[in-house]
Design an enzyme around this catalytic site. Structure first.
Site, mmCIF file in Angstrom:
data_model
loop_
_atom_site.group_PDB
_atom_site.id
_atom_site.type_symbol
_atom_site.label_atom_id
_atom_site.label_comp_id
_atom_site.label_asym_id
_atom_site.label_seq_id
_atom_site.Cartn_x
_atom_site.Cartn_y
_atom_site.Cartn_z
ATOM 1 C CG HIS A 132 -3.528 -0.613 -2.474
ATOM 2 N ND1 HIS A 132 -4.024 0.665 -2.451
ATOM 3 C CD2 HIS A 132 -3.378 -0.982 -1.173
ATOM 4 C CE1 HIS A 132 -4.143 1.074 -1.203
ATOM 5 N NE2 HIS A 132 -3.768 0.087 -0.400
ATOM 6 C CB SER B 191 -0.946 0.004 1.201
ATOM 7 O OG SER B 191 -0.221 -0.158 2.405
ATOM 8 C CE LYS C 13 -7.108 0.505 0.193
ATOM 9 N NZ LYS C 13 -7.926 0.897 1.272
HETATM 10 N N1 PMP Z 1 -5.396 -3.661 3.224
HETATM 11 C C1 PMP Z 1 -4.599 -2.769 2.626
HETATM 12 C C2 PMP Z 1 -3.400 -3.270 1.905
HETATM 13 C C3 PMP Z 1 -4.916 -1.410 2.668
HETATM 14 O O1 PMP Z 1 -4.116 -0.506 2.097
HETATM 15 C C4 PMP Z 1 -6.069 -0.997 3.356
HETATM 16 C C5 PMP Z 1 -6.518 0.458 3.418
HETATM 17 N N2 PMP Z 1 -5.564 1.389 3.601
HETATM 18 C C6 PMP Z 1 -6.840 -1.960 3.994
HETATM 19 C C7 PMP Z 1 -6.498 -3.281 3.893
HETATM 20 C C8 PMP Z 1 -8.047 -1.570 4.781
HETATM 21 O O2 PMP Z 1 -9.138 -1.399 3.951
HETATM 22 P P1 PMP Z 1 -10.349 -0.481 4.422
HETATM 23 O O3 PMP Z 1 -9.933 0.914 4.136
HETATM 24 O O4 PMP Z 1 -11.505 -0.949 3.626
HETATM 25 O O5 PMP Z 1 -10.514 -0.736 5.887
#
Ligand code: PMP
Length: 398
Positions: free
Chosen positions: A212, A184, A244
């Protein structure tokens, strides 16, 4: 409460002193359908190079229309958890469509990706077992491992051989190997074929969080697994998010029927929480259709990404080794990253500085993200500004 106050103040002062204090910016409503700008209080507009809205769907009128039409039928809230009376037809259909999209037997909706990861790790691993995670795994995988009570080991970033060695060290104990598909904060891909091989040889679970990658990479937008040609056997548990690339909100776990059934029966972050509002699920269904029908969105964000990288190289702007729309500009200290963010903000760009603990100390950065909603001119202007940014290290290319 009273006694704790000085300790709280001291902690806040410490964060401020380290340049690690975070603040929120309130974004005003913005009616444009292909929003790529944020409007701040006072009416200032900044081009947003920080969101995860990779396909430019978050402000698509069709998603908003699907949401309102559904709200007219179902109301705003689901009123209860999925196992009581909160599970609606929109949830059910979206789960079926996500299972089909990911080529899995079943998919299970969660309110957030954070909760999906807590659920998967805490349900599939437990006390006396082991969880192995990439050092740069998302916080929710790490917190899920902690919640599971299993022993947590973290292997060096993207080092499948190190993961395999850790797995081989204790073959008697059950293990779960977990990783982001696309990291991420770095934008690079996990070595999934090698991790899959290591997990299979050790008889370990492999969980890939492709928050992502889904919708963005792979020949038809099916993410990191499609990019590497890996099927459900190679990666038994896939976590995806809907907030996303899909421009909506929520998340899902896709897997075989038994895995999903076990999550329904046992995962506390699934059972003990109110079901996602059905209008949100309706928006996700609409996004899933658009993401597949309008492949130009994926092609566009990837071509803007290539353009950004080409120009950054020419302008001497440092980059990491990422081919996804996540294009971090490494800066080192938190103070430098913040200074760069401020400079860009003055020039009309919103690019968030990412600091510890989100990234390891000394690796603060600007996290630039591209979206299909950006124009070529905006990308060019951003590069021009980055090249002149006084906080950036001067490279030999200049
Ligand atoms: N996994 C990854 C790799 C992320 O980047 C994120 C969000 N930043 C999440 C899970 C969490 O997802 P959510 O925003 O739906 O809680």
């Amino acid at each position: 409460m009273k006694r704790a106050a000085p300790a709280l103040e001291a902690e806040l002062a410490r964060l401020t002193g380290l340049q690690l204090r975070r603040s929120r910016t309130t974004v005003e409503a913005f009616p444009a359908s292909d929003r790529r700008e944020v409007r701040l209080a006072g009416g200032r507009r900044l081009v947003d190079f920080s969101s995860n809205d990779y396909l430019g769907l978050a402000h698509h009128p069709a998603l908003a229309a699907a949401m309102s039409a559904c709200a007219a039928r179902t109301g705003a809230g689901s009123g209860a958890s999925h196992l009581i009376t909160g599970h609606g037809a929109e949830h059910e259909r979206l789960e079926e469509e996500l299972a089909a999209f990911t080529h899995r037997e079943r998919a299970l909706l969660f309110s957030t990706g954070y909760m999906a990861n807590l659920a998967v790790l805490a349900t599939l691993a437990g006390r006396g077992e082991r969880v192995l995670l990439d050092r740069l795994s998302h916080a929710s995988l790490i917190d899920g491992a902690r919640l599971s009570g299993a022993e947590l080991r973290r292997y060096p970033h993207a080092d499948a051989a190190a993961a395999a060695r850790l797995l081989a060290r204790d073959p008697e104990r059950s293990a779960l190997l977990g990783t982001d598909g696309v990291f991420s904060m770095d934008g690079d891909l996990a070595p999934l074929p090698e991790l899959s091989r290591a997990a299979r040889e050790a008889g370990a679970w492999l969980v890939v969080d492709d928050a992502h990658g889904l919708g963005v990479i792979g020949a038809s937008g099916r993410g990191a697994l499609e990019h590497f040609g890996l099927d459900a056997e190679a990666v038994p548990v896939l976590v995806g998010t809907l907030g996303k690339a899909f421009g909506s909100f929520g998340a899902f776990v896709a897997g075989d029927a038994d895995t999903i059934e076990l999550l329904i029966q046992k995962a506390r972050p699934y059972i003990y929480t109110t079901a996602l509002p059905q209008p949100v699920a309706a928006a996700s269904r609409c996004a899933l259709v658009l993401a597949q029908a309008e492949s130009w969105r994926r092609e566009r964000v990837l071509s803007l990404t290539a353009r950004f990288r080409r120009q950054a190289r020419e302008a001497g702007v440092p980059l990491l080794d990422s081919l996804t729309p996540i294009q971090p500009v490494p800066l080192g200290s938190a103070a430098t990253a913040l200074a760069a963010q401020r400079e860009l903000e003055e020039a009309g760009f919103w690019v968030a500085a990412i600091r510890p603990p989100t990234v390891p100390p000394g690796s603060s950065r600007l996290r630039v993200t591209l979206s299909a909603a950006h124009t070529e001119a905006e990308v060019d202007e951003l590069i021009g500004r980055l090249a002149r940014c006084s906080a950036l290290p001067r490279s030999s290319a200049e």
